[in-house]
Design an enzyme around this catalytic site. Structure first.
Site, mmCIF file in Angstrom:
data_model
loop_
_atom_site.group_PDB
_atom_site.id
_atom_site.type_symbol
_atom_site.label_atom_id
_atom_site.label_comp_id
_atom_site.label_asym_id
_atom_site.label_seq_id
_atom_site.Cartn_x
_atom_site.Cartn_y
_atom_site.Cartn_z
ATOM 1 N N ARG A 1 29.757 31.912 -11.478
ATOM 2 C CA ARG A 1 28.098 31.500 -11.770
ATOM 3 C C ARG A 1 27.565 31.470 -10.516
ATOM 4 O O ARG A 1 28.129 31.186 -9.678
ATOM 5 C CB ARG A 1 28.007 30.414 -12.918
ATOM 6 C CG ARG A 1 28.965 29.168 -12.118
ATOM 7 C CD ARG A 1 28.330 27.932 -12.953
ATOM 8 N NE ARG A 1 28.773 26.524 -12.315
ATOM 9 C CZ ARG A 1 28.479 25.435 -12.866
ATOM 10 N NH1 ARG A 1 27.912 25.331 -13.995
ATOM 11 N NH2 ARG A 1 28.665 24.279 -11.992
ATOM 12 N N HIS B 1 19.759 25.680 -13.312
ATOM 13 C CA HIS B 1 20.261 26.555 -14.179
ATOM 14 C C HIS B 1 19.919 28.052 -13.682
ATOM 15 O O HIS B 1 18.755 28.298 -14.007
ATOM 16 C CB HIS B 1 20.485 26.520 -15.407
ATOM 17 C CG HIS B 1 21.022 25.132 -15.830
ATOM 18 N ND1 HIS B 1 22.142 24.664 -15.682
ATOM 19 C CD2 HIS B 1 20.429 24.283 -16.584
ATOM 20 C CE1 HIS B 1 22.446 23.527 -16.012
ATOM 21 N NE2 HIS B 1 21.332 23.204 -16.690
ATOM 22 N N LYS C 1 0.884 -1.028 0.187
ATOM 23 C CA LYS C 1 -0.039 0.017 -0.087
ATOM 24 C C LYS C 1 1.035 1.425 0.100
ATOM 25 O O LYS C 1 1.847 1.353 0.931
ATOM 26 C CB LYS C 1 -0.956 0.155 1.219
ATOM 27 C CG LYS C 1 -1.819 1.116 1.152
ATOM 28 C CD LYS C 1 -3.071 0.842 -0.085
ATOM 29 C CE LYS C 1 -4.564 0.544 0.422
ATOM 30 N NZ LYS C 1 -5.293 -0.284 -0.434
ATOM 31 N N GLN D 1 29.673 18.348 -9.433
ATOM 32 C CA GLN D 1 30.256 17.171 -8.999
ATOM 33 C C GLN D 1 31.165 17.357 -7.882
ATOM 34 O O GLN D 1 31.057 16.621 -6.766
ATOM 35 C CB GLN D 1 31.077 16.534 -10.243
ATOM 36 C CG GLN D 1 30.247 15.807 -11.205
ATOM 37 C CD GLN D 1 29.802 16.981 -12.373
ATOM 38 O OE1 GLN D 1 29.729 18.020 -12.266
ATOM 39 N NE2 GLN D 1 29.756 16.244 -13.510
ATOM 40 N N THR E 1 -3.434 -5.114 0.836
ATOM 41 C CA THR E 1 -2.893 -3.853 0.980
ATOM 42 C C THR E 1 -3.804 -3.189 2.059
ATOM 43 O O THR E 1 -3.134 -2.057 2.989
ATOM 44 C CB THR E 1 -2.845 -3.092 -0.168
ATOM 45 O OG1 THR E 1 -3.905 -2.989 -0.932
ATOM 46 C CG2 THR E 1 -1.809 -4.069 -1.223
#
Lengths: 293, 293, 293, 293
Positions: D173, D248, D11, D220, D59
């Site tokens: 950035r 972005h 469930k 990363q 369920t």
């Protein structure tokens, strides 16, 4: 024979993020995160009837203008930004007689360090500014997606019962809602001189206090209390409109399992939900005019 | 001093699925899949001001009524269902002077066999019926979430250029939109005798034909063409309101890779988007009254 | 001391629309509407440990490549497109040893005229192609967001009952689910020569037929029947994985209102829902290898 | 011939709200708001092949059990709750050899007064507990929907350029991501004696600190720093998996309007987005076993 009625067009959901470097506490950055929509109306029949676009300032241009004004104005209150844009479109485009600017502002809270933030997703601040060349300017601000809950101090009984009524009365229930509130500024406060940040803070605080402190016999009563408190605490405002979904929390029946449920375990339902909508006005509120159009 | 303004309350998004067994082609089942919302208004000040709920038919009861009427009426057109519910609430609850019923209908297409269906998610049929004890009855139906696209036969040029305009004119662009249309029935057709299924089919077909066949110089022109065609083809209607997001498909610049792009490869953008809203009215359309309230 | 484990990176949800002009029936246009995601892995430790990006082909470049290949290849099957892209990345980027390309394809149906389409939103076609320099190529395609419903021919009984079981057995229930299916191609069919359009059509038809024709004692049984039928009908495939939410439709109790409910009126629930997941394999299916990684 | 492979059922998305009355600071209430999913596997072939449900605990019963355990256990840490449920299913259902419990926990912050709360929607706490009769118990907890942003201290350059690369290098950035993190507990800490609240607080704090304090040459690198810091600060953990969409924020080109843009005005893009996925492991981390299955 058919005729063209009211129409408008614009660029919706322009995502503008404005950073103001070093202007925050201790030289930290400030950030405004906006979702901006513009909508222009006026003499636009040509575009509809013959494809004559000579009056149609492109929506792409509206988007560019949103960005240019964010640069020029800086990280100002969203109402100030919307006012400037609305005036610009009406003042520079002869065929455009009315501009409607809507801004959603997403909050961020500071992390350690002057440049780092985390999204504060508990609510969204809103404003809609309408500038009409003849009818003047209106500002309606507000908050949405603000979910609040009282674990008790809510009852619901004394309602009429007809042949389709099966619900039991209750003297103690959980009360939860996701607040959408819009507050209308008095005409004399619908300009740059108003302290919009203070109004937002005071109205939100009033709303939360009224919700928390109202012993409620219906969500309608809580709604009215919120609107009343906001108008009492913020003189710049003359009307509050609220839409309150009743986010039902149903007590789970644990008896089949030999367990009591003394208001402890709830099922939070999605659909359907009650939906309570209402307006609260100051006695001397002027006519709404174009404010909510 | 503050005062209570317009208010309403109800149960939103009641999910009703009504199966009619063996009444379809060749003894197959028929199915109606609805999302139903009710909203009642009238003498409800007590609930807001003092928590007196003696006029507040519970939203849970409204939900029950939705289900009971689905049983009684069968798999009827959604307008007929909404009309019956709206009248019921106004006729049986003295303090309630107006009921607003909205139904979204989700489509299903038949699979092989008399009992099997697949969701047809290309659009949603809508209706809003308002029954007011004094002001009468209005019906506004429509369609939403219908996404359409023309690969060509669309231009956009001749627009004003200001200091913020950077967009080039185009003589050939892709045009795509997600149609939200609402059509208002003439008062004399706002009753059970109207063939609502035929109106829905005709209006949708008119809308699609107008979109496909209009050589468009602006999305506004396509909007007007859709409204005009619907009113021309469906005499029961007197007004059409359309909201058309311009779902931009931008040509990708492939030149940096030594490739041409002769209207072949597009980037489908999410946000921002143009948003075109307009109304088209029959010359003899009566005043809208409560229809869109 | 810590160490870097498996990692990958790429550009997700690149929205590519490819029009092929005049190549359809009667000189009409053809259209492919894709949501493309790439994910590259290989010798990428430098980027994680020291910020040396000399092995990191930018995700922006991956996006550009998606568009350039759409131009070059034309409106091909999504598997062919994904294969070409996957090979390109592995063959041209020395440090990249594996590329994973996923494509969602959105359907469009033709309107009148050679250039006009309406979104067919009843389901989404999917494919995931993995190209590994050493381990070879795998293709897993499928369908998702396909909602199907049987009004009868479903039972559920004979289940174990413990102290928490309150549900009654049923000999006739509505059965609805939103199908997510993935089918794995045999290694020898995981190349451009496979007729991917035919496989998609056959597998989808088999799935729908099995759902409609299975008299079901559990959704698990329907799941197995779908997988079995697909593998029986489509020799190119060796495994099917299905995830089937049980979209509960509960009979509404109308007795309090003096009404019967002979499997006519249902409440379509949102949450919670049963979720049935299972895999069906051909007896000679090779090991899955990297297919679902 | 086909065969049944791995399967499970359960469930999903049981919405449990547990109030503990008066046990909070100054006698205030405490609240746990959970979205609970169970998934059982074992000897379930009968249900798939012949519709024999004698091994299929419904369920619906699983849902009931979720609620009963919320009552019995009180407002405990979600890991403790999931552990108890997982053990219950495996211990009481002979054919069930493995239970997988997932809990999403939604946060609430206190308003004034002992009974009032507002939803804190800035992130969601997660846990997945797997109890296998033979293979033991694993716990993987984490956080998701946590959006963070650095206005500077991020560069991206030195990447390979091929024929499809158009992006310029950048020395400054904005870096934003929506964190999904999962941390695996060491086997010896995967029991009720672990202070799960402390682990959650420490891991979240470590993650935020690493994001804010890392001068980043690639997302990363930020990912690795987050995983490394969590493992350094929380000895109970042996692995962290992160999925970081690169949300972005593109600098808007304001030059056409005669304006500079010194990292002040950004466009927040929706799609496409970079997607960085990686795992960081303690050197002595045992094999993952069933933890992420």
């Amino acid at each position: 024979m058919v005729t063209l009625g009211f129409n408008r067009y614009g660029k919706a959901e322009v995502r503008v993020v404005r950073v103001s470097r070093g202007t925050g506490p201790d030289g930290s950055d400030e950030i405004r995160d906006w979702n901006v929509s513009s909508s222009l109306s006026g003499d636009l029949a040509g575009s509809h009837l013959t494809g004559d676009n000579s009056h149609v300032l492109p929506t792409d241009t509206q988007k560019n203008t949103d960005y240019a004004f964010a640069k020029r104005l800086g990280a100002v209150e969203p109402e100030v930004y919307a006012l400037a844009l609305g005036r610009h479109f009406v003042q520079t485009q002869e065929p455009i007689t009315r501009a409607r600017m809507s801004v959603e502002e997403f909050g961020w809270r500071r992390l350690s360090g002057p440049h780092s933030f985390a999204r504060d997703a508990g609510s969204v601040r809103t404003t809609t500014v309408i500038v009409d060349r003849e009818l003047g300017t209106s500002i309606v601000s507000g908050i949405k997606d603000l979910t609040v809950l009282n674990t008790t101090n809510s009852e619901f009984w004394g309602f009429p019962r007809d042949e389709y009524t099966t619900m039991a009365e209750t003297r103690d229930r959980m009360l939860a809602t996701q607040v959408s509130a819009q507050w209308r500024f008095r005409p004399e406060t619908a300009g740059e001189d108003t302290d919009f940040a203070a109004v937002y803070a005071q109205a939100t605080e009033a709303l939360l206090a009224a919700f928390a402190q109202t012993y409620s016999y219906s969500l309608q009563q809580s709604l009215y209390a919120m609107g009343e408190r906001i108008l009492a605490d913020v003189p710049a405002l003359c009307e509050v409109r609220l839409a309150l979904p009743n986010k039902h929390h149903f007590l789970v029946d644990l008896q089949p399992f030999g367990l009591t449920n003394d208001n402890e375990v709830y099922y939070a339902a999605d659909r359907p939900y009650g939906l309570i909508e209402g307006r609260v006005l100051a006695d001397d509120a002027p006519d709404e005019g174009i404010a909510f159009s």
